[in-house]
Design a protein around this motif. Structure first.
Motif, PDB file in Angstrom:
ATOM      1  N   MET A 174      -1.976  -0.581   5.503  1.00  0.00           N
ATOM      2  CA  MET A 174      -1.057  -1.560   6.100  1.00  0.00           C
ATOM      3  C   MET A 174      -0.155  -2.183   5.041  1.00  0.00           C
ATOM      4  O   MET A 174       1.036  -2.405   5.279  1.00  0.00           O
ATOM      5  CB  MET A 174      -1.845  -2.659   6.820  1.00  0.00           C
ATOM      6  N   SER A 175      -0.704  -2.465   3.871  1.00  0.00           N
ATOM      7  CA  SER A 175       0.064  -3.100   2.803  1.00  0.00           C
ATOM      8  C   SER A 175       1.187  -2.194   2.330  1.00  0.00           C
ATOM      9  O   SER A 175       2.348  -2.622   2.200  1.00  0.00           O
ATOM     10  CB  SER A 175      -0.853  -3.460   1.640  1.00  0.00           C
ATOM     11  N   TYR A 176       0.851  -0.947   2.063  1.00  0.00           N
ATOM     12  CA  TYR A 176       1.867  -0.010   1.579  1.00  0.00           C
ATOM     13  C   TYR A 176       2.914   0.263   2.660  1.00  0.00           C
ATOM     14  O   TYR A 176       4.121   0.277   2.387  1.00  0.00           O
ATOM     15  CB  TYR A 176       1.214   1.304   1.143  1.00  0.00           C
ATOM     16  N   TYR A 178      11.234   3.024  -3.449  1.00  0.00           N
ATOM     17  CA  TYR A 178      10.518   3.407  -2.248  1.00  0.00           C
ATOM     18  C   TYR A 178       9.080   3.832  -2.542  1.00  0.00           C
ATOM     19  O   TYR A 178       8.161   3.495  -1.798  1.00  0.00           O
ATOM     20  CB  TYR A 178      11.242   4.556  -1.549  1.00  0.00           C
ATOM     21  N   THR A 179       8.886   4.591  -3.595  1.00  0.00           N
ATOM     22  CA  THR A 179       7.562   5.154  -3.873  1.00  0.00           C
ATOM     23  C   THR A 179       6.679   4.168  -4.628  1.00  0.00           C
ATOM     24  O   THR A 179       5.691   3.660  -4.094  1.00  0.00           O
ATOM     25  CB  THR A 179       7.710   6.454  -4.660  1.00  0.00           C
ATOM     26  N   ILE A 180       7.040   3.874  -5.884  1.00  0.00           N
ATOM     27  CA  ILE A 180       6.263   2.953  -6.710  1.00  0.00           C
ATOM     28  C   ILE A 180       6.486   1.511  -6.273  1.00  0.00           C
ATOM     29  O   ILE A 180       5.555   0.694  -6.238  1.00  0.00           O
ATOM     30  CB  ILE A 180       6.627   3.107  -8.199  1.00  0.00           C
ATOM     31  N   TYR A 225       5.056  -3.941  -4.240  1.00  0.00           N
ATOM     32  CA  TYR A 225       5.228  -4.983  -3.227  1.00  0.00           C
ATOM     33  C   TYR A 225       3.966  -5.101  -2.370  1.00  0.00           C
ATOM     34  O   TYR A 225       3.559  -6.191  -1.965  1.00  0.00           O
ATOM     35  CB  TYR A 225       6.446  -4.638  -2.370  1.00  0.00           C
ATOM     36  N   GLY A 226       3.320  -3.973  -2.111  1.00  0.00           N
ATOM     37  CA  GLY A 226       2.117  -3.976  -1.286  1.00  0.00           C
ATOM     38  C   GLY A 226       0.980  -4.793  -1.862  1.00  0.00           C
ATOM     39  O   GLY A 226       0.065  -5.200  -1.126  1.00  0.00           O
ATOM     40  N   ILE A 227       1.025  -5.057  -3.169  1.00  0.00           N
ATOM     41  CA  ILE A 227      -0.002  -5.891  -3.801  1.00  0.00           C
ATOM     42  C   ILE A 227      -0.068  -7.266  -3.134  1.00  0.00           C
ATOM     43  O   ILE A 227      -1.141  -7.851  -2.988  1.00  0.00           O
ATOM     44  CB  ILE A 227       0.266  -6.022  -5.315  1.00  0.00           C
TER      45      ILE A 227
END
Length: 288
Positions: free
Chosen positions: A197-199, A224-226, A231-233
């Motif tokens: 969900m985070s990613y 987009y990738t890294i 951001y997902g952190i």
């Protein structure tokens, strides 16, 4: 490998891992599955968020699609972003839900939810944005009033985005918890679910905002990738922590406890972002 192929590979891997973890789940025959809270005050706050959110999302689509932002100065951006965020706060105060009747404003779930998100959004913009500036070489180029070199209007816009994200995460995690047996298998699945969900949340925001030309990255592929992982952190911490607010009907949070948990979660995210920065060997300089 181009960006589309890379993202397809990443999401195939993420959802395959999530499916693998789901094989360890055991359905609880006594459980009463639920997406929304069974606690009336929290349930109404979640319903209100779900009902209001489509209005500002639709407005964002209109603004970007018709390029209305090209006519705005810093006050135009400020007015728009404040108008997107303010109903989350003002409407429940001016028109309390029936479930909140007789409950002081500071004891209502929606008040605590707004406080949690406001703290997390403020710290996210004030501190975390500089990691995007330095690690991902991001930049905002539209006219704006700034605080710590971050457009102030984004402090408000982030509130709207994060209220939506976190109510959806509440619903998803609650559905798992009210459907399956609380064992190691469910914990493994929940962990994988929060990661996915985070990613996904981070990537989808990056993708949907790509039509706005005044938020730029030096390397779009990396963004987009890294960048989605970076951001997902935020959400690795915030999704499970935000769910805790008034989730147990027998243990209601106070405003103070809500603030403390939001501040603690924010500090953990800051540490995790900085660990990544140190690993990458990227220096960071804050504005004077």
């Amino acid at each position: 490998m181009d960006t589309t192929t890379t993202m397809a590979t990443i999401f195939t891997g993420l959802f395959s891992a999530l499916f693998g973890c789901s094989l360890f789940l055991k359905r609880d025959p006594q459980a009463k599955s639920s997406w929304l809270s069974t606690h009336s005050c929290k349930r109404k706050g979640e319903e209100f968020t779900l009902l209001y959110t489509p209005f500002w999302i639709f407005s964002v689509g209109i603004v970007i699609g018709m390029k209305e932002y090209e006519r705005w100065d810093e006050w135009g951006y400020m007015a728009y972003c404040v108008c997107c965020a303010l109903p989350y706060v003002l409407y429940p105060l001016l028109f309390p839900f029936a479930s909140d009747s007789g409950i002081p404003w500071y004891d209502r779930y929606i008040t605590k939810a707004n406080l949690w998100i406001a703290i997390f959004s403020f710290i996210g913009n004030y501190w975390y944005t500089h990691y995007f500036y330095h690690v991902l070489k991001a930049d905002y180029t539209f006219p704006a009033h700034r605080l710590n070199d971050v457009p102030i209007c984004l402090y408000f816009m982030t509130h709207a985005y994060f209220m939506f994200y976190h109510i959806l995460s509440n619903m998803t995690l609650r559905r798992v918890r009210t459907t399956f047996v609380a064992d190691a298998g469910r914990l493994l699945f929940e962990t994988a679910l929060v990661i996915v969900m985070s990613y996904t949340t981070a990537f989808m925001e990056s993708l949907t905002i790509c039509g706005f030309p005044y938020y730029k990255f030096e390397d779009v592929h990396m963004a987009y990738t890294i960048g989605s992982a970076f951001y997902g952190i935020y959400f690795l911490v915030s999704f499970p922590m935000f769910l805790r607010v008034d989730e147990d009907a027998n243990h209601k949070f106070t405003l103070f406890q809500t603030a403390v948990e939001a501040l603690g979660s924010s500090m953990l995210v800051l540490c995790m972002l900085d660990f990544v920065r140190l690993f990458l060997g990227v220096p960071i300089y804050l504005p004077h």
